[in-house]
Design an enzyme around this catalytic site. Structure first.
Site, PDB file in Angstrom:
ATOM      1  N   GLU A 132       0.790  -1.295   0.047  1.00 58.56           N
ATOM      2  CA  GLU A 132      -0.060  -0.002   0.116  1.00 58.56           C
ATOM      3  C   GLU A 132       0.886   1.411   0.213  1.00 58.56           C
ATOM      4  OE1 GLU A 132      -2.663  -0.483  -0.847  1.00 58.56           O
ATOM      5  OE2 GLU A 132      -3.036  -2.504  -0.305  1.00 58.56           O
ATOM      6  N   HIS A 157      -5.145  -6.533 -11.170  1.00 59.98           N
ATOM      7  CA  HIS A 157      -4.658  -7.180 -10.305  1.00 59.98           C
ATOM      8  C   HIS A 157      -4.022  -8.738 -10.864  1.00 59.98           C
ATOM      9  CE1 HIS A 157      -6.940  -4.749  -7.618  1.00 59.98           C
ATOM     10  NE2 HIS A 157      -6.027  -4.560  -6.791  1.00 59.98           N
TER      11      HIS A 157
END
Length: 716
Positions: A363, A448
């Site tokens: 992140e 993803h």
């Protein structure tokens, strides 16, 4: 580096760094030098020094824009400056057009220490010109269109006219006046998923859309880091989870505030003792310990590996919130608030927090990407965005050297996924969804999953091929071309990726562009003729992106080697991939010409060649070599051509030439404009039985654009 990195002409301008002179770009490393350059070649900078470098770049922005040939309505805004060990600079700019932000307008200018421009990387090549910046649609109309087009959320809604912003969309070759709308609704990132939708300001047609929460989604298995040391701050007679050693990073308890407003009920973690958590979810502090530790290790990794001080390289920590929402199987970074958020999982995983070490690294790395290349979160650039976070999340895991979570190339292996991991970098397709090899449809796959191409490349570049046990887990470096080779090591591979991300990639970089950027970065760090650069090219070829460079260790043929007799007809190959449905396979292009962009249409299938359309001085070429022309009959070249133009009249201002072995056989121009594709034929009788190079060469003048679309090329 992409076309136009070497600027067409030398332009002098008085800059604070010195007189600007434009020269062809070249590697800053000595050929064959494989010695490591620490910090990915970048100097460490204090926040004050970085701020002054950015201010200097802003003062030079107007002269730089002129040197780049940008239009009079464009302005550059300095975003970041990186300085090499030898003083060379890489200045990253955003640009505006008549005061409007430009999506895809970012660029990097490369300069020597004395201010000589050696090259540039532009997300959108050339100047931006739009006939009118007055939209036909209102902001409210755009919001309504965005809600209609939103694909990734259910029960979509916006804030009406307040939710749409007018800007220029320059991701395609022809810039478009557009609105960017923020749409919210239930989606993969939770009940308050946010999605950006870009619509044409004239027609309301969707131009692009992508999630704004760049997230890693999955189930967690509780507290993962075990007993660790964390940095806290004493406040009066108590302590808070404020990490002054890492930019003042503060970890907050969101107190299950909704994802739509995760700071609604937030409060700091504070207590009278400096012992935090109990290693289980019975203490709300335990998840905060995971987050604090992971973010600190990520900060340290970037600082000690690349001389980078925090997400934005400004020494400032980003606040983090744990216990967000209820039943949230997600963690995400949000650049709008410069924040990171971590959910608590759900009943599917025993309500355990999503705060594993590689999640924190993943992140925080999204923030680093936003501060550097700002890779658009859709298409192939979105896959690269996700791959970057997987790559550096993995490197943080190796760096931390935590015995409870040893480094490996599995993503989310501590999150108790049903398959034992979220993604595998050594074999991405093992999860049943991710791509291990590049395909022409990679840009249409969820980011993803298309990230698997970049992940697979990185693993092979770092570790090479073959079976290994790493971090106690089995890894198997398989390839898409059955090649075998050794890796350059994970630290060198990470340095190459970081330098490419920071100095050469832009918001629109695709996998082909990433290959170019990493090869340049490897040349900078280890030398043009280094084994490192060669093995980087091998790793890209092994995942289906480009071909390997010649091995610099292989001796060149002796000049005395006999050459074939001129009377012997040369052998060659049939023209390959004339429909472009295999992407760039078989072709050499000067820029990202071969595309499946929906801004134009192929004659058949979804792929085609889009040449020119800049509305500024430009040249492009698309070629294929070693083509065998038939020796019987009347051989000919056929192809389908569509020409659209802003020019008028019969004068040829912008041209597309068909060349064989450098000789022009046919010329088409703006005067050949057509409403659809028209089949063209070129006689090749003069080249019977020969092996030739076929080239389409485009040229555009200073004003007004002409687009040449080419498809279904054949020789027979």
């Amino acid at each position: 580096m992409n076309r136009k990195n070497a600027l067409a002409a030398a332009v002098a301008a008085a800059l604070a760094l010195g007189s600007v002179t434009v020269v062809a770009p070249q590697s800053t490393a000595a050929a064959g030098n494989s010695a490591a350059r620490p910090g990915a070649g970048f100097q460490a900078m204090t926040a004050d020094a970085r701020g002054e470098a950015i201010r200097t770049a802003d003062r030079n922005a107007a002269a730089t824009a002129r040197a780049l040939g940008l239009g009079p309505d464009e302005r550059l805004v300095a975003k970041d400056v990186l300085i090499d060990a030898d003083g060379a600079r890489h200045v990253r700019y955003d640009r505006t057009y008549r005061g409007l932000s430009v999506i895809g307008g970012d660029l990097v200018v490369h300069l020597t220490a004395d201010g000589t421009i050696t090259g540039s990387d532009l997300a959108h090549q050339g100047a931006i010109r739009i006939a009118d910046t007055t939209p036909k649609l209102t902001a409210a109309d755009a919001s309504a269109a965005a809600v209609k087009h939103a694909k990734h959320v259910r029960n979509a809604k916006t804030k009406g006219s307040d939710g749409s912003t007018l800007m220029v969309y320059a991701v395609g070759k022809v810039p478009v006046l557009a609105y960017r709308s923020t749409v919210t609704g239930a989606g993969e990132a939770g009940p308050a998923t946010r999605q950006a939708v870009i619509v044409d300001a004239s027609s309301g047609a969707a131009l692009d859309q992508y999630e704004l929460h760049q997230n890693i989604t999955g189930t967690g298995n509780g507290v993962t880091v075990g007993q660790v040391s964390i940095e806290t701050t004493q406040s009066g007679s108590g302590y808070t989870l404020t990490d002054a050693a890492h930019g003042g990073t503060i970890v907050y308890d969101s107190y299950n505030s909704p994802q739509s407003n995760p700071r609604q009920n937030a409060r700091t973690f504070s207590k009278t003792t400096n012992s935090w958590g109990n290693g289980t979810t019975s203490s709300r502090e335990s998840a905060a310990v995971d987050a604090s530790y992971g973010l600190a290790k990520t900060w340290d990794y970037y600082k000690n590996s690349f001389n980078r001080s925090g997400i934005r390289n400004d020494g400032r920590g980003a606040p983090a919130y744990v216990h967000v929402d209820t039943g949230l199987l997600n963690a995400f970074y949000d650049d709008d608030c410069f924040c990171m958020f971590f959910g608590d999982g759900s009943s599917q995983n025993g309500n355990t927090p999503v705060t594993a070490l590689d999640v924190a690294g993943h992140e925080m790395s999204h923030g680093v990407t936003a501060a550097t290349a700002n890779l658009t979160y859709s298409g192939e650039s979105g896959g690269l965005n996700e791959a970057t976070s997987d790559i550096f999340g993995t490197m943080v895991e190796f760096y931390a050297d935590n015995t409870g979570d040893p480094g490996d190339y599995y993503i989310g292996e501590k999150l108790n996924m049903s398959g034992g991991y979220m993604r595998r970098m050594d074999n991405p397709s093992a999860d049943g969804n991710s791509l291990s090899c590049w395909t022409s449809g990679a840009g249409s796959v969820d980011v993803h999953y298309s990230s698997g191409i970049g992940n697979h490349f990185f693993y092979l570049a770092a570790e090479g091929t073959g079976a290994k046990t790493i971090g106690g887990r089995s890894h198997n470096g398989t390839t898409c071309n059955n090649d075998t080779f050794t890796g350059i090591g994970k630290d060198k591979a990470a340095a190459v990726w970081y330098r490419a991300l920071s100095a050469y990639m832009t918001s629109t970089t695709n996998y082909s562009g990433a290959r170019t950027a990493t090869l340049q970065a490897a040349a900078d760090l280890y030398g043009t003729n280094s084994q490192e650069r060669y093995l980087v090219s091998k790793a890209w070829a092994a995942v289906g992106v480009g071909t390997a460079l010649p091995d610099p260790g292989t001796p060149t043929p002796s000049p005395s080697t006999p050459t074939p007799s001129p009377s012997t007809p040369p052998s060659g190959n049939a023209l390959t991939n004339g429909t472009f449905e295999q992407g760039t396979s078989g072709w050499t292009q000067s820029d990202d010409i071969i595309t499946n962009s929906t801004l134009q249409l192929a004659r058949s299938g979804s792929w085609y060649a889009w040449m020119m359309g800049y509305g500024a001085d430009a040249v492009e070429s698309l070629s294929q070599s070693n083509i065998a022309v038939p020796s019987a009959g009347t051989p000919k070249l056929t192809f389908w051509l569509k020409v659209t133009t802003q020019e008028s009249g019969s004068t040829a201002y912008d041209t597309l030439k068909v060349k064989v072995n450098g000789t022009t056989l046919a010329t088409y121009s703006n005067a050949n404009a057509s409403s659809g594709y028209v089949q063209r034929t070129v006689d090749l009788s003069a080249y019977k039985g020969q092996t030739v190079k076929l080239e389409f060469a485009g040229t555009e003048d200073t004003y007004l654009s002409t687009v040449f679309l080419v498809d279904e090329i054949a020789i027979g």
